[in-house]
Design an enzyme around this catalytic site. Sequence first.
Site, PDB file in Angstrom:
ATOM      1  N   HIS A 151     -13.849  -3.329 -14.359  1.00 28.35           N
ATOM      2  CA  HIS A 151     -13.433  -4.158 -13.228  1.00 28.35           C
ATOM      3  C   HIS A 151     -13.580  -3.313 -11.969  1.00 28.35           C
ATOM      4  O   HIS A 151     -13.192  -2.147 -11.941  1.00 28.35           O
ATOM      5  CB  HIS A 151     -11.983  -4.601 -13.424  1.00 28.35           C
ATOM      6  CG  HIS A 151     -11.398  -5.246 -12.207  1.00 28.35           C
ATOM      7  ND1 HIS A 151     -12.047  -6.250 -11.529  1.00 28.35           N
ATOM      8  CD2 HIS A 151     -10.247  -5.015 -11.530  1.00 28.35           C
ATOM      9  CE1 HIS A 151     -11.308  -6.627 -10.499  1.00 28.35           C
ATOM     10  NE2 HIS A 151     -10.220  -5.887 -10.468  1.00 28.35           N
ATOM     11  N   CYS A 168      -7.549 -10.521 -12.458  1.00 26.32           N
ATOM     12  CA  CYS A 168      -8.739  -9.650 -12.532  1.00 26.32           C
ATOM     13  C   CYS A 168      -9.181  -9.364 -13.969  1.00 26.32           C
ATOM     14  O   CYS A 168     -10.318  -8.949 -14.197  1.00 26.32           O
ATOM     15  CB  CYS A 168      -8.486  -8.340 -11.792  1.00 26.32           C
ATOM     16  SG  CYS A 168      -8.149  -8.576 -10.048  1.00 26.32           S
ATOM     17  N   ASN A 212     -13.711  -6.218  -4.597  1.00 24.54           N
ATOM     18  CA  ASN A 212     -13.002  -6.672  -5.801  1.00 24.54           C
ATOM     19  C   ASN A 212     -13.123  -8.196  -5.890  1.00 24.54           C
ATOM     20  O   ASN A 212     -12.499  -8.918  -5.127  1.00 24.54           O
ATOM     21  CB  ASN A 212     -11.533  -6.244  -5.706  1.00 24.54           C
ATOM     22  CG  ASN A 212     -10.709  -6.655  -6.912  1.00 24.54           C
ATOM     23  OD1 ASN A 212     -11.152  -7.464  -7.734  1.00 24.54           O
ATOM     24  ND2 ASN A 212      -9.512  -6.118  -7.011  1.00 24.54           N
TER      25      ASN A 212
HETATM   26  O1  UT7 Z   1      -7.730  -5.849  -8.981  1.00 25.81           O
HETATM   27  C1  UT7 Z   1      -6.399  -5.631  -9.299  1.00 25.81           C
HETATM   28  C2  UT7 Z   1      -6.105  -4.241  -9.214  1.00 25.81           C
HETATM   29  N1  UT7 Z   1      -6.023  -3.812  -7.837  1.00 25.81           N
HETATM   30  C3  UT7 Z   1      -6.154  -2.561  -7.606  1.00 25.81           C
HETATM   31  O2  UT7 Z   1      -6.424  -1.853  -8.543  1.00 25.81           O
HETATM   32  C4  UT7 Z   1      -5.879  -1.980  -6.227  1.00 25.81           C
HETATM   33  C5  UT7 Z   1      -5.179  -0.675  -6.405  1.00 25.81           C
HETATM   34  N2  UT7 Z   1      -4.861   0.012  -5.200  1.00 25.81           N
HETATM   35  C6  UT7 Z   1      -5.782   0.571  -4.368  1.00 25.81           C
HETATM   36  O3  UT7 Z   1      -6.959   0.425  -4.563  1.00 25.81           O
HETATM   37  C7  UT7 Z   1      -5.297   1.445  -3.260  1.00 25.81           C
HETATM   38  O4  UT7 Z   1      -3.920   1.733  -3.435  1.00 25.81           O
HETATM   39  C8  UT7 Z   1      -5.515   0.843  -1.853  1.00 25.81           C
HETATM   40  C9  UT7 Z   1      -6.993   0.867  -1.514  1.00 25.81           C
HETATM   41  C10 UT7 Z   1      -4.981  -0.562  -1.811  1.00 25.81           C
HETATM   42  C11 UT7 Z   1      -4.788   1.693  -0.807  1.00 25.81           C
HETATM   43  O5  UT7 Z   1      -5.216   3.048  -0.871  1.00 25.81           O
HETATM   44  P1  UT7 Z   1      -4.116   4.215  -0.842  1.00 25.81           P
HETATM   45  O6  UT7 Z   1      -4.853   5.478  -0.836  1.00 25.81           O
HETATM   46  O7  UT7 Z   1      -3.163   3.961  -1.961  1.00 25.81           O
HETATM   47  O8  UT7 Z   1      -3.464   4.026   0.581  1.00 25.81           O
HETATM   48  P2  UT7 Z   1      -1.948   3.719   0.951  1.00 25.81           P
HETATM   49  O9  UT7 Z   1      -1.581   2.354   0.538  1.00 25.81           O
HETATM   50  O10 UT7 Z   1      -1.103   4.859   0.501  1.00 25.81           O
HETATM   51  O11 UT7 Z   1      -2.033   3.784   2.535  1.00 25.81           O
HETATM   52  C12 UT7 Z   1      -2.300   5.011   3.227  1.00 25.81           C
HETATM   53  C13 UT7 Z   1      -2.278   4.729   4.698  1.00 25.81           C
HETATM   54  C14 UT7 Z   1      -1.010   3.965   5.143  1.00 25.81           C
HETATM   55  O12 UT7 Z   1      -0.650   4.440   6.416  1.00 25.81           O
HETATM   56  P3  UT7 Z   1       0.545   5.512   6.581  1.00 25.81           P
HETATM   57  O13 UT7 Z   1       1.746   4.857   6.005  1.00 25.81           O
HETATM   58  O14 UT7 Z   1       0.092   6.713   5.826  1.00 25.81           O
HETATM   59  O15 UT7 Z   1       0.603   5.710   8.048  1.00 25.81           O
HETATM   60  C15 UT7 Z   1      -1.503   2.535   5.279  1.00 25.81           C
HETATM   61  O16 UT7 Z   1      -0.767   1.788   6.207  1.00 25.81           O
HETATM   62  O17 UT7 Z   1      -3.380   3.892   5.060  1.00 25.81           O
HETATM   63  C16 UT7 Z   1      -2.918   2.743   5.778  1.00 25.81           C
HETATM   64  N3  UT7 Z   1      -3.792   1.622   5.511  1.00 25.81           N
HETATM   65  C17 UT7 Z   1      -4.927   1.393   6.197  1.00 25.81           C
HETATM   66  N4  UT7 Z   1      -5.491   2.032   7.230  1.00 25.81           N
HETATM   67  C18 UT7 Z   1      -6.654   1.542   7.691  1.00 25.81           C
HETATM   68  C19 UT7 Z   1      -3.658   0.694   4.541  1.00 25.81           C
HETATM   69  N5  UT7 Z   1      -4.704  -0.169   4.600  1.00 25.81           N
HETATM   70  C20 UT7 Z   1      -5.493   0.259   5.610  1.00 25.81           C
HETATM   71  C21 UT7 Z   1      -6.708  -0.215   6.147  1.00 25.81           C
HETATM   72  N6  UT7 Z   1      -7.256   0.467   7.184  1.00 25.81           N
HETATM   73  N7  UT7 Z   1      -7.360  -1.295   5.660  1.00 25.81           N
END
Ligand code: UT7
Length: 323
Positions: free
Chosen positions: A250, A113, A280
């Site tokens: 980004h 990225c 992204n």
């Molecule tokens: O380009 C390179 C750099 N990349 C990035 O910068 C990405 C960085 N990370 C992020 O943008 C975020 O961490 C994400 C968008 C990937 C995830 O957001 P988050 O607020 O950190 O969510 P999380 O991973 O803590 O997940 C929260 C909950 C989980 O469920 P439980 O364990 O709380 O029951 C996940 O399983 O959301 C669930 N979850 C989803 N639910 C519905 C994860 N993905 C999804 C989804 N739809 N697509």
Amino acid sequence: MIRTLVLGSGAFLPKTILTNADLAKRVDTSDEWIRERTGITERRVVAEGERTSDLATAAARAALEHAKVSVDDIDMVIVATTTPDETFPATATRVQAKLGMTRGAAFDVQAVCSGFIFGLSVADNFIRGGQARTILLIGAESMSRILDWTDRTTCVLFGDGAGAVVLQAGEGKGDNSDHGVLNTRIFSDGRMHDLLYVDGGPSATQTTGVLKMQGKEVFRHAVTNIAEAISASADAAGVAVADIDWFVPHQANQRILDGTARKLNIDPAKVISTVAVHGNTSAASVPLALETAVRDGRIKRGDLILLEAMGGGFTWGASLIRW
Ligand code: UT7
């Protein structure tokens, strides 16, 4: 002294739009979750047979037209991509051929990225070192080709597209009133591999692999690393962060954009955001956002703009440019 001027920019997005509602039909997700957690509403995906070099070539043609530069004047083509057409040769050589170029050098830069910022750093050094006068720098990705479409934690985040700029040597006084690239700052930390990588490759598995990410951990590092890169670039030019007119980040997640702005006291109105409609797009995201703000007239000649990115590796970096 020699300064790298940005003569023009261009972009290309594949036609097919994939909405959050479309994704909710494939995996256990919802429009509400994706919008609230990322700010993304839709993204573009390549069609059958459409390659990264096709996107890159279309963006390059648009940038050449905008810059009013002939393809015959290009000394070097640099493509930042993590989704090349083939393992080799470099996608940049495919672009060179498609543009009808018969001279110069073409190669790819791989910093995921952060690829466009790394590519800009390479191009700026070639130009300031006098080895190239005019460079076509492109960020192009077909991220949809390396996603696990059954993994809701990653497949909702990414999109395809390409953005390009034409860079050319110009004259400057050597202070921060100059037009062009004032500096670039790039960083990496290979210890972070396991947080964001692709589980395949020629020498590892002889397959392409799919993207794996520990999102929460990447998020935490992203805000810190991006803030570090912005400060490093601003400090090197002797510019206060508050004096920067536009931030072109980004586009990984709206919450990362907001978090970084909060950390550095940046007015959110100065942050260009296209994540809602692009998702992204990895190395393409910075030039796509740049092109959006140039075309809609927000970025004007004389403005001070800061490009920044962070991605797999980890890699991260920033560049300060006087437009
Ligand atoms: O380009 C390179 C750099 N990349 C990035 O910068 C990405 C960085 N990370 C992020 O943008 C975020 O961490 C994400 C968008 C990937 C995830 O957001 P988050 O607020 O950190 O969510 P999380 O991973 O803590 O997940 C929260 C909950 C989980 O469920 P439980 O364990 O709380 O029951 C996940 O399983 O959301 C669930 N979850 C989803 N639910 C519905 C994860 N993905 C999804 C989804 N739809 N697509």
